[in-house]
Design a protein around this motif. Structure first.
Motif, short mmCIF file in Angstrom:
data_model
loop_
_atom_site.label_atom_id
_atom_site.label_comp_id
_atom_site.label_asym_id
_atom_site.label_seq_id
_atom_site.Cartn_x
_atom_site.Cartn_y
_atom_site.Cartn_z
N TRP A 89 69.02 -20.49 51.36
CA TRP A 89 70.02 -19.63 50.71
C TRP A 89 71.38 -19.80 51.36
CZ3 TRP A 89 66.18 -15.12 51.68
CH2 TRP A 89 65.10 -15.23 50.79
N ILE A 90 71.40 -19.88 52.67
CA ILE A 90 72.67 -19.97 53.40
C ILE A 90 73.40 -21.27 53.09
CG2 ILE A 90 73.65 -20.24 55.72
CD1 ILE A 90 71.63 -18.04 56.62
N ILE A 91 72.68 -22.37 53.01
CA ILE A 91 73.35 -23.65 52.75
C ILE A 91 73.53 -23.91 51.25
CG2 ILE A 91 72.61 -24.66 54.93
CD1 ILE A 91 70.55 -26.31 53.36
N GLY A 92 73.02 -23.01 50.43
CA GLY A 92 73.21 -23.13 48.99
C GLY A 92 72.23 -24.07 48.31
N GLU A 93 71.18 -24.44 49.01
CA GLU A 93 70.16 -25.31 48.43
C GLU A 93 69.41 -24.60 47.30
OE1 GLU A 93 67.61 -27.99 51.05
OE2 GLU A 93 66.25 -26.33 50.59
N VAL A 94 69.23 -23.29 47.47
CA VAL A 94 68.54 -22.45 46.49
C VAL A 94 69.39 -21.20 46.29
CG1 VAL A 94 66.43 -21.10 46.07
CG2 VAL A 94 66.28 -23.28 47.28
N LYS A 95 69.43 -20.72 45.04
CA LYS A 95 70.20 -19.50 44.75
C LYS A 95 69.61 -18.32 45.52
CE LYS A 95 71.66 -16.55 40.88
NZ LYS A 95 71.85 -15.44 41.74
N THR A 96 70.49 -17.55 46.12
CA THR A 96 70.07 -16.37 46.87
C THR A 96 69.55 -15.30 45.91
OG1 THR A 96 71.81 -16.82 48.48
CG2 THR A 96 70.82 -14.63 48.53
N PRO A 97 68.36 -14.76 46.18
CA PRO A 97 67.84 -13.69 45.32
C PRO A 97 68.77 -12.48 45.34
CG PRO A 97 66.15 -14.49 46.84
CD PRO A 97 67.44 -15.11 47.25
N ASN A 98 68.82 -11.76 44.24
CA ASN A 98 69.70 -10.60 44.13
C ASN A 98 69.44 -9.55 45.20
OD1 ASN A 98 71.00 -11.69 41.93
ND2 ASN A 98 69.70 -10.65 40.45
N ASN A 99 68.17 -9.35 45.57
CA ASN A 99 67.84 -8.33 46.56
C ASN A 99 68.27 -8.73 47.98
OD1 ASN A 99 65.77 -10.33 46.50
ND2 ASN A 99 64.39 -8.94 47.57
N VAL A 100 68.63 -9.99 48.20
CA VAL A 100 69.10 -10.46 49.50
C VAL A 100 70.61 -10.62 49.51
CG1 VAL A 100 68.94 -12.35 51.18
CG2 VAL A 100 66.91 -11.64 49.93
N ASP A 101 71.19 -10.82 48.34
CA ASP A 101 72.63 -11.05 48.23
C ASP A 101 73.39 -9.73 48.38
OD1 ASP A 101 75.03 -12.33 47.87
OD2 ASP A 101 74.83 -12.53 45.71
N THR A 102 73.39 -9.22 49.60
CA THR A 102 74.00 -7.93 49.94
C THR A 102 75.34 -8.16 50.62
OG1 THR A 102 73.00 -7.90 52.14
CG2 THR A 102 71.69 -6.95 50.33
N PRO A 103 76.12 -7.10 50.82
CA PRO A 103 77.38 -7.27 51.55
C PRO A 103 77.19 -7.89 52.94
CG PRO A 103 77.39 -5.17 50.42
CD PRO A 103 75.99 -5.75 50.26
N ILE A 104 76.13 -7.52 53.63
CA ILE A 104 75.89 -8.09 54.97
C ILE A 104 75.56 -9.58 54.85
CG2 ILE A 104 74.26 -8.12 56.92
CD1 ILE A 104 76.30 -5.92 57.18
N PHE A 105 74.75 -9.96 53.89
CA PHE A 105 74.43 -11.38 53.71
C PHE A 105 75.70 -12.18 53.41
CE2 PHE A 105 72.97 -15.16 51.42
CZ PHE A 105 72.03 -15.64 52.32
N ARG A 106 76.55 -11.64 52.55
CA ARG A 106 77.82 -12.33 52.23
C ARG A 106 78.73 -12.38 53.46
NH1 ARG A 106 76.65 -9.57 47.49
NH2 ARG A 106 78.08 -7.86 47.97
N ASP A 107 78.68 -11.35 54.29
CA ASP A 107 79.45 -11.34 55.53
C ASP A 107 78.94 -12.42 56.49
OD1 ASP A 107 81.59 -10.24 57.05
OD2 ASP A 107 80.15 -9.08 58.23
N ILE A 108 77.63 -12.58 56.56
CA ILE A 108 77.03 -13.63 57.39
C ILE A 108 77.48 -15.01 56.89
CG2 ILE A 108 74.86 -14.76 58.04
CD1 ILE A 108 73.62 -11.87 57.99
N LEU A 109 77.46 -15.19 55.57
CA LEU A 109 77.92 -16.46 54.99
C LEU A 109 79.38 -16.74 55.33
CD1 LEU A 109 76.35 -16.40 51.40
CD2 LEU A 109 75.55 -17.66 53.41
N ALA A 110 80.22 -15.72 55.22
CA ALA A 110 81.64 -15.89 55.53
C ALA A 110 81.83 -16.18 57.01
CB ALA A 110 82.41 -14.63 55.12
#
Length: 101
Positions: free
Chosen positions: A67-88
């Motif tokens: 999910w982090i490297i974009g190999e697979v689409k992140t599931p909606n239940n994981v795509d949270t503000p914290i997950f997006r903050d980790i990506l950024a």
């Protein structure tokens, strides 16, 4: 950069547990991503954000990495503000000679 005792010393038990888990994922790349994020952010996350971080870290490293490297689409239940903050936060790592610094 490694886990800092100075960072973890002033934390409550829950934050220390999450901090330890962030640095001991099993895959070194995940240690670097979650551990560095924890070094910088763990002290100021509120209870809801800690819940989200624990939930995200409950997934297998291989799934998280995909999910982090974009190999697979992140599931909606994981795509949270914290997950997006980790990506950024991860996007801010410097690569020198193909090594994360």
């Amino acid at each position: 950069m490694i886990a800092s005792k100075a960072v973890s010393c002033g934390l409550d038990i829950r934050r220390r547990r999450i901090f330890f888990r962030a640095w001991h994922r099993g895959i070194r790349e995940m240690d670097l991503i979650f551990g560095r994020y924890a070094n910088t952010h763990i002290a100021r996350l509120d209870s809801k954000q800690l819940d989200e971080l624990e939930y995200i870290m409950s997934f297998e490293d291989r799934d998280l990495l995909s999910w982090i490297i974009g190999e697979v689409k992140t599931p909606n239940n994981v795509d949270t503000p914290i997950f997006r903050d980790i990506l950024a936060y991860r996007a801010g790592f410097y690569l020198i000679n193909d090594r994360i610094l």
